[in-house]
Design an enzyme around this catalytic site. Structure first.
Site, PDB file in Angstrom:
ATOM      1  N   GLN A  76     -18.668 -36.501 -57.417  1.00  0.00           N
ATOM      2  CA  GLN A  76     -17.803 -35.507 -58.041  1.00  0.00           C
ATOM      3  C   GLN A  76     -18.416 -35.011 -59.346  1.00  0.00           C
ATOM      4  O   GLN A  76     -18.373 -33.824 -59.652  1.00  0.00           O
ATOM      5  CB  GLN A  76     -16.417 -36.111 -58.296  1.00  0.00           C
ATOM      6  CG  GLN A  76     -15.364 -35.101 -58.730  1.00  0.00           C
ATOM      7  CD  GLN A  76     -15.026 -34.104 -57.631  1.00  0.00           C
ATOM      8  OE1 GLN A  76     -15.124 -34.412 -56.447  1.00  0.00           O
ATOM      9  NE2 GLN A  76     -14.652 -32.900 -58.016  1.00  0.00           N
TER      10      GLN A  76
ATOM     11  N   VAL B  94     -14.067 -26.893 -59.151  1.00  0.00           N
ATOM     12  CA  VAL B  94     -14.441 -28.270 -58.790  1.00  0.00           C
ATOM     13  C   VAL B  94     -13.702 -29.187 -59.766  1.00  0.00           C
ATOM     14  O   VAL B  94     -13.909 -29.101 -60.975  1.00  0.00           O
ATOM     15  CB  VAL B  94     -15.960 -28.492 -58.938  1.00  0.00           C
ATOM     16  CG1 VAL B  94     -16.316 -29.924 -58.581  1.00  0.00           C
ATOM     17  CG2 VAL B  94     -16.730 -27.511 -58.077  1.00  0.00           C
ATOM     18  N   ALA B  95     -12.828 -30.016 -59.231  1.00  0.00           N
ATOM     19  CA  ALA B  95     -11.999 -30.845 -60.110  1.00  0.00           C
ATOM     20  C   ALA B  95     -12.854 -31.710 -61.032  1.00  0.00           C
ATOM     21  O   ALA B  95     -13.932 -32.180 -60.652  1.00  0.00           O
ATOM     22  CB  ALA B  95     -11.081 -31.729 -59.283  1.00  0.00           C
TER      23      ALA B  95
ATOM     24  N   SER C 229     -10.110 -35.595 -58.850  1.00  0.00           N
ATOM     25  CA  SER C 229     -10.257 -34.950 -57.538  1.00  0.00           C
ATOM     26  C   SER C 229      -9.590 -35.760 -56.439  1.00  0.00           C
ATOM     27  O   SER C 229      -9.760 -36.977 -56.346  1.00  0.00           O
ATOM     28  CB  SER C 229     -11.742 -34.795 -57.185  1.00  0.00           C
ATOM     29  OG  SER C 229     -11.866 -34.389 -55.834  1.00  0.00           O
TER      30      SER C 229
ATOM     31  N   HIS D 184     -10.465 -35.707 -53.524  1.00  0.00           N
ATOM     32  CA  HIS D 184     -11.520 -36.226 -52.646  1.00  0.00           C
ATOM     33  C   HIS D 184     -11.842 -37.673 -53.004  1.00  0.00           C
ATOM     34  O   HIS D 184     -12.260 -38.449 -52.164  1.00  0.00           O
ATOM     35  CB  HIS D 184     -12.774 -35.356 -52.735  1.00  0.00           C
ATOM     36  CG  HIS D 184     -12.625 -34.044 -52.015  1.00  0.00           C
ATOM     37  ND1 HIS D 184     -12.724 -33.929 -50.651  1.00  0.00           N
ATOM     38  CD2 HIS D 184     -12.365 -32.805 -52.474  1.00  0.00           C
ATOM     39  CE1 HIS D 184     -12.545 -32.676 -50.302  1.00  0.00           C
ATOM     40  NE2 HIS D 184     -12.320 -31.959 -51.380  1.00  0.00           N
TER      41      HIS D 184
ATOM     42  N   ASP E  92     -12.301 -31.082 -46.724  1.00  0.00           N
ATOM     43  CA  ASP E  92     -12.563 -29.648 -46.652  1.00  0.00           C
ATOM     44  C   ASP E  92     -13.023 -29.365 -45.233  1.00  0.00           C
ATOM     45  O   ASP E  92     -14.007 -29.966 -44.763  1.00  0.00           O
ATOM     46  CB  ASP E  92     -13.667 -29.235 -47.636  1.00  0.00           C
ATOM     47  CG  ASP E  92     -13.226 -29.382 -49.087  1.00  0.00           C
ATOM     48  OD1 ASP E  92     -12.006 -29.433 -49.332  1.00  0.00           O
ATOM     49  OD2 ASP E  92     -14.104 -29.441 -49.960  1.00  0.00           O
TER      50      ASP E  92
ATOM     51  N   GLU F  32      -7.554 -22.434 -52.141  1.00  0.00           N
ATOM     52  CA  GLU F  32      -8.619 -23.011 -51.314  1.00  0.00           C
ATOM     53  C   GLU F  32      -8.155 -23.146 -49.871  1.00  0.00           C
ATOM     54  O   GLU F  32      -7.611 -24.190 -49.482  1.00  0.00           O
ATOM     55  CB  GLU F  32      -9.042 -24.391 -51.844  1.00  0.00           C
ATOM     56  CG  GLU F  32      -9.749 -24.328 -53.176  1.00  0.00           C
ATOM     57  CD  GLU F  32     -10.452 -25.636 -53.543  1.00  0.00           C
ATOM     58  OE1 GLU F  32     -11.174 -25.640 -54.541  1.00  0.00           O
ATOM     59  OE2 GLU F  32     -10.284 -26.650 -52.825  1.00  0.00           O
TER      60      GLU F  32
ATOM     61  N   HIS G 166      -9.064 -26.734 -47.991  1.00  0.00           N
ATOM     62  CA  HIS G 166      -8.827 -28.089 -48.502  1.00  0.00           C
ATOM     63  C   HIS G 166      -7.478 -28.611 -47.995  1.00  0.00           C
ATOM     64  O   HIS G 166      -6.418 -28.084 -48.343  1.00  0.00           O
ATOM     65  CB  HIS G 166      -8.853 -28.056 -50.033  1.00  0.00           C
ATOM     66  CG  HIS G 166      -8.617 -29.390 -50.688  1.00  0.00           C
ATOM     67  ND1 HIS G 166      -9.593 -30.067 -51.393  1.00  0.00           N
ATOM     68  CD2 HIS G 166      -7.515 -30.175 -50.753  1.00  0.00           C
ATOM     69  CE1 HIS G 166      -9.100 -31.206 -51.863  1.00  0.00           C
ATOM     70  NE2 HIS G 166      -7.828 -31.296 -51.484  1.00  0.00           N
TER      71      HIS G 166
END
Ligand SMILES: [Zn+2]
Length: 270
Positions: free
Chosen positions: A140, A169-170, A175, A177, A184, A232, A235
């Site tokens: 990340q 982008v976090a 994030s 993720h 995604d 997004e 996502h």
């Protein structure tokens, strides 16, 4: 030279005769060019800035939608963990990963649902492709740094670059993720992460059916003030079928769902 700059003003009246007039024309020409260049440079695109996103907005919007859906009885469950710019990953967060597809992995508790969604999407003669899933802190960080560098190379200050990058982008540690509950997914025939991804057959199918597998489109259009992330249409976040159904049908986002208190249940959701 004279003809070149004279054409800025009037193609019929060519070079100015006096030096003073010629200087004035040059000055105006350069001034106009600089204005146009700087003007377009300062507004290359419309992106929500993180410093414009506030919890005040969040609470205002929550109360506005309060009569349309039922809040969860318990938000302190693994599938409803809220990770966003204001709520970083819990420090004690641990994860047990399961592979899904080649090179991708998610929290094992949502792997089966994800596999079923991918299988059924393919059974509908579509070609979904998971292009990102669980990310480590290091991954990340490198994605975020690359986005900041991209904005820096375009001439933005570091503060601007970091603020704008964080909406795309976090920030590392914020994030989904990193939770292992987000993926995604793109259409194999169109793999670009931009808003037009929503028009692909894969996204149309996913947007209609993802809740049946417990997933939501996490960053809907016009919810950026609440999520802190731009639209997004690729996502997807696992929240479980019960939550996904309410969130999708009520047209709310996860922040609204878990931040709410008492709600009335419309007939269509009961
Ligand atoms: Zn994502």
């Amino acid at each position: 030279m004279d003809n070149k700059f004279g054409s800025f003003i009037d193609s019929k009246r060519r070079a100015p005769r006096s030096w003073a007039l010629r200087s004035l024309v040059l000055l105006l020409g350069f001034g106009c060019a600089a204005f146009l260049l700087l003007g377009s440079y300062a507004h290359p695109c419309i992106l929500p800035r993180t410093n414009q996103l506030s919890k005040t907005v969040l609470h205002t919007s929550i109360s506005r939608t309060s009569s349309h859906w039922q809040a969860p009885k318990d938000t302190n469950v693994w599938n409803l963990v809220l990770v966003n710019p204001w709520n970083p990953l819990p420090e004690d967060h641990s994860i047990s990963l399961k592979q899904v597809g080649s090179g991708q992995a998610v929290d094992q508790r949502c792997a089966q649902a994800l596999q079923a969604m991918m299988d059924d999407c393919r059974a509908a003669n579509l070609s979904p492709l998971i292009c990102s899933s669980y990310r480590t802190q290091e991954t990340q960080q490198s994605l975020y740094d690359a986005q900041v560098n991209d904005f820096l190379s375009q001439g933005y200050s570091r503060d601007e670059a970091e603020s704008m990058a964080a909406t795309i982008v976090a920030l590392p540690g914020t994030s989904e993720h990193q939770l292992g509950l987000a993926v995604d997914i793109v259409d194999q025939n169109y793999q670009i992460l931009e808003s037009s991804q929503e028009d692909t057959p894969v996204q149309r199918w996913l947007m209609e059916h993802c809740w049946e597998y417990g997933f939501i489109l996490r960053y809907p259009e016009e919810k950026s003030d609440l999520t802190g992330i731009i639209y997004e249409p690729w996502h997807y976040r696992y929240v479980g079928v019960e939550a996904a159904k309410v969130i999708t049908q009520a047209g709310i986002c996860l922040e609204e769902y878990v931040g709410a208190t008492a709600k009335a249940v419309p007939d269509s959701l009961s």
